[in-house]
Scaffold this motif. Structure first.
Motif, PDB file in Angstrom:
ATOM      1  N   LYS A  75      43.556  37.254  44.973  1.00 21.64           N
ATOM      2  CA  LYS A  75      42.525  37.346  46.053  1.00 21.64           C
ATOM      3  C   LYS A  75      41.102  37.364  45.471  1.00 21.64           C
ATOM      4  N   GLY A 128      38.100  36.381  51.742  1.00 22.22           N
ATOM      5  CA  GLY A 128      38.780  36.350  52.904  1.00 22.22           C
ATOM      6  C   GLY A 128      39.688  34.994  52.992  1.00 22.22           C
ATOM      7  N   ASP A 171      43.327  36.525  52.202  1.00 27.13           N
ATOM      8  CA  ASP A 171      43.559  37.200  53.590  1.00 27.13           C
ATOM      9  C   ASP A 171      44.430  36.276  54.629  1.00 27.13           C
ATOM     10  N   VAL A 196      31.082  46.898  52.886  1.00 26.48           N
ATOM     11  CA  VAL A 196      32.224  46.277  51.798  1.00 26.48           C
ATOM     12  C   VAL A 196      32.193  44.799  51.676  1.00 26.48           C
ATOM     13  N   SER A 197      31.658  44.233  50.488  1.00 26.82           N
ATOM     14  CA  SER A 197      31.075  42.947  50.452  1.00 26.82           C
ATOM     15  C   SER A 197      31.014  42.373  49.256  1.00 26.82           C
ATOM     16  N   ARG A 198      31.061  41.070  49.078  1.00 27.10           N
ATOM     17  CA  ARG A 198      30.852  40.456  47.831  1.00 27.10           C
ATOM     18  C   ARG A 198      29.206  40.573  47.817  1.00 27.10           C
ATOM     19  N   LYS A 254      25.347  37.106  51.920  1.00 28.68           N
ATOM     20  CA  LYS A 254      25.740  38.489  52.734  1.00 28.68           C
ATOM     21  C   LYS A 254      24.280  39.245  53.185  1.00 28.68           C
ATOM     22  N   LEU A 260      30.160  49.307  48.472  1.00 28.92           N
ATOM     23  CA  LEU A 260      31.342  48.994  47.578  1.00 28.92           C
ATOM     24  C   LEU A 260      31.251  47.378  47.637  1.00 28.92           C
ATOM     25  N   GLY A 270      32.268  46.952  42.140  1.00 27.29           N
ATOM     26  CA  GLY A 270      33.546  46.382  41.627  1.00 27.29           C
ATOM     27  C   GLY A 270      34.305  46.043  42.811  1.00 27.29           C
ATOM     28  N   TYR A 271      35.554  45.766  42.709  1.00 25.25           N
ATOM     29  CA  TYR A 271      36.221  45.480  43.807  1.00 25.25           C
ATOM     30  C   TYR A 271      37.539  46.344  43.856  1.00 25.25           C
ATOM     31  N   ASP A 272      37.744  47.220  44.914  1.00 21.73           N
ATOM     32  CA  ASP A 272      38.655  48.427  45.219  1.00 21.73           C
ATOM     33  C   ASP A 272      38.977  48.310  46.594  1.00 21.73           C
ATOM     34  N   LEU A 297      35.698  39.112  57.827  1.00 14.93           N
ATOM     35  CA  LEU A 297      36.762  39.817  58.188  1.00 14.93           C
ATOM     36  C   LEU A 297      36.299  41.392  58.185  1.00 14.93           C
ATOM     37  N   THR A 298      35.366  41.918  57.688  1.00 13.85           N
ATOM     38  CA  THR A 298      35.034  43.079  57.525  1.00 13.85           C
ATOM     39  C   THR A 298      34.737  43.571  58.899  1.00 13.85           C
TER      40      THR A 298
END
Ligand code: ADP
Length: 484
Positions: A18, A21, A24, A301-303, A308, A330, A357-359, A384-385
């Motif tokens: 992944k 989105g 997902d 929570v995002s790229r 964005k 994040l 980072g990605y968490d 999606l967030t």
């Protein structure tokens, strides 16, 4: 009993691989569609992470020399998904991100890699692989845009195809000299085919040759037919308007369930909203913020990309802080933006925190612990967030674009008086627009009774795949009926 067989093809799938989105959606739809009598098998590339997740895969086809090397088509089950996997080590056995090398640049052979994936999807559609025949081929995003082209130029009877756009910003354009290497006939290089401003356009090809086009929200379906949103493809989309529609995404309500989420500090539901406070305190601690139940805590929570709109947030962070807010970010991506938030965290200890980072697990805690989740996107096909935020009772503050416009009910004065409203929307999508929204959000926070009403409204919103799956099922059935 399933009466329709759909071959879905995509370059990523949750939980195996992944980056956004798309994964997902591709991962969740098969389960939701099964309840509609649709059997989805998903074709994905054999990245190391995908191959590692397969147990006892069956080799259904061996290709000697396929797009530059030997390859096998595997069929397997993993993570509850029915999969075809293109095991082509020369194309996919590479570490890290599916699209970019360690130096941050796209793999130079991406057109070959994803043409190969698309070619297999077409082969499966054409019934070339013994034991499987799809009724519909459903291609997702530019990486699979050539699948409808390979079907169309096969000269054979083939099942109808659907092309879904998850993000118009990624189109896959490559030099025309690749045409023979991609196995496309010369005559496909035309306006009615794969040609796109003198190049080969992968997404363009899919949009031109698929029987139906969908995107992931009704508003985005309208936006992509405008010069601004269409990013060069608006003319084509206007000419095919009769076959374009928008179907909203849902989220996996088992993965995203605040009552039974192993990744958050304390479970809660709509009847026990006060238990969210434990998650807020845990999030504040985790992000190095002052543990203060009254500070309005904003989460992201995002790229980290221009799309964005997080530069707008950096621009007006002073307002958010002056209003008494805190910020937990994040994000992964643009180092410039990450540095910007990093500096803001240094300058505002206890008030701003960033994890670059990605968490997955922190993403859940941010949804469970934030009072507000910010999504100030310049454009957002669905998003999606904000759907996760609704489910977790974090109030979404969003730009009024694309799927954000379709999924959030703005808590304006009329909505507030009527006790409806699930979030805050703003337009124009500018720093000034965001600033005004930050003031509104601070004002709403002072009315805690209404804030809780919004939280309950949000948590009562159906963000599951139930309705979207029914819409996809109806689309597939109408295509099949149209053929008969
Ligand atoms: P996009 O696909 O444009 O990145 P979406 O809102 O459609 O945006 O989907 C983003 C998905 O990725 C959401 O499920 C979100 O929770 C997740 N996500 C984004 N960034 C991160 C991150 N840094 N860590 C964990 N999850 C993330």
């Amino acid at each position: 009993m399933s009466d329709v067989k759909v071959l879905s093809v995509a370059s990523e799938i949750y939980p195996l691989v992944k980056t956004g989105g798309l994964a997902d959606v591709v991962g969740a739809l098969p389960g939701a569609l099964a309840l509609e009598g649709i059997a989805v098998t998903t074709l994905v590339p054999g990245y190391p992470a995908v191959l590692a997740a397969l147990r006892d895969p069956e080799v259904v086809y061996v290709y000697h020399w396929f797009f530059g090397g030997d390859a096998r088509l595997l069929r397997a089950h993993a993570a509850g998904l029915d999969l075809f996997v293109l095991d082509a080590p020369h194309l996919f056995n590479r570490p890290g991100n599916p699209y970019v090398a360690a130096d941050g640049k796209d793999w130079s052979d991406n057109p070959i890699r994803f043409a190969a994936l698309s070619r297999i999807a077409a082969d499966l559609g054409l019934g070339f692989v013994p034991g499987y025949q799809a009724d519909i081929v459903h291609a997702h995003d530019w990486q699979t845009g050539l699948a409808p082209a390979y079907l169309g130029y096969s000269g054979r009877a083939h099942p109808p195809s659907v092309m879904t756009v998850h993000n118009m910003a990624f189109q896959g354009q490559y030099g025309r000299e690749l045409l023979p290497a991609l196995g496309l006939p010369d005559h496909s290089f035309s306006m009615e085919g794969v040609e796109y401003f003198g190049t080969i356009g992968f997404l363009k090809a899919g949009l031109q040759l698929a029987d139906r086009i969908t995107t992931v929200s009704p508003t985005y379906a309208a936006e992509i037919r405008t010069a601004e949103g269409g990013m060069g493809l608006d003319g084509l989309l206007r000419s095919r308007a009769a076959v374009v529609s928008g179907i909203l995404n849902g989220i996996d309500s088992d993965v995203w369930n605040p009552a039974a989420d192993p990744l958050i500090a304390a479970g809660y539901d709509i009847a026990h909203l006060s238990d969210r406070a434990l998650n807020k305190a845990a999030l504040q601690q985790r992000m190095g913020l002052d543990v203060d139940p009254d500070a309005q805590l904003f989460g992201v929570v995002s790229r980290l990309t221009w799309q964005k709109g997080l530069d707008l947030l950096l621009d007006r962070l002073g307002i958010l802080l002056r209003n008494g807010g805190q910020l937990a970010v994040l994000g992964s991506g643009d180092p410039g933006l990450a540095d910007g938030f990093g500096l803001a965290a240094l300058g505002n200890p206890g008030r701003v925190g960033i994890v670059h980072g990605y968490d997955e697990s922190l993403a859940h805690l941010i949804q469970a612990g934030s009072d507000v989740v910010l999504v100030p996107s310049r454009f957002e096909p669905c998003g999606l967030t904000q759907l996760c935020a609704l489910r977790y009772g974090a109030i979404p503050l969003v730009a009024r674009v694309g799927g954000l416009a379709d999924t959030i009910i703005d808590a304006n004065d009329v909505a507030r008086a009527a006790g409806i409203g699930t979030g805050i929307q703003f337009s124009a999508v500018t720093a000034d627009g965001l600033e005004a929204a930050l003031y509104r959000t601070a004002d709403l926070w002072r009315d805690r009774a209404y804030w809780q009403t919004m939280q309950r409204n949000a948590m009562n919103t159906d963000v599951s795949w139930r309705r979207p799956a029914a819409a996809y099922a109806a689309l597939y059935r109408s295509l099949i009926a149209g053929r008969n």
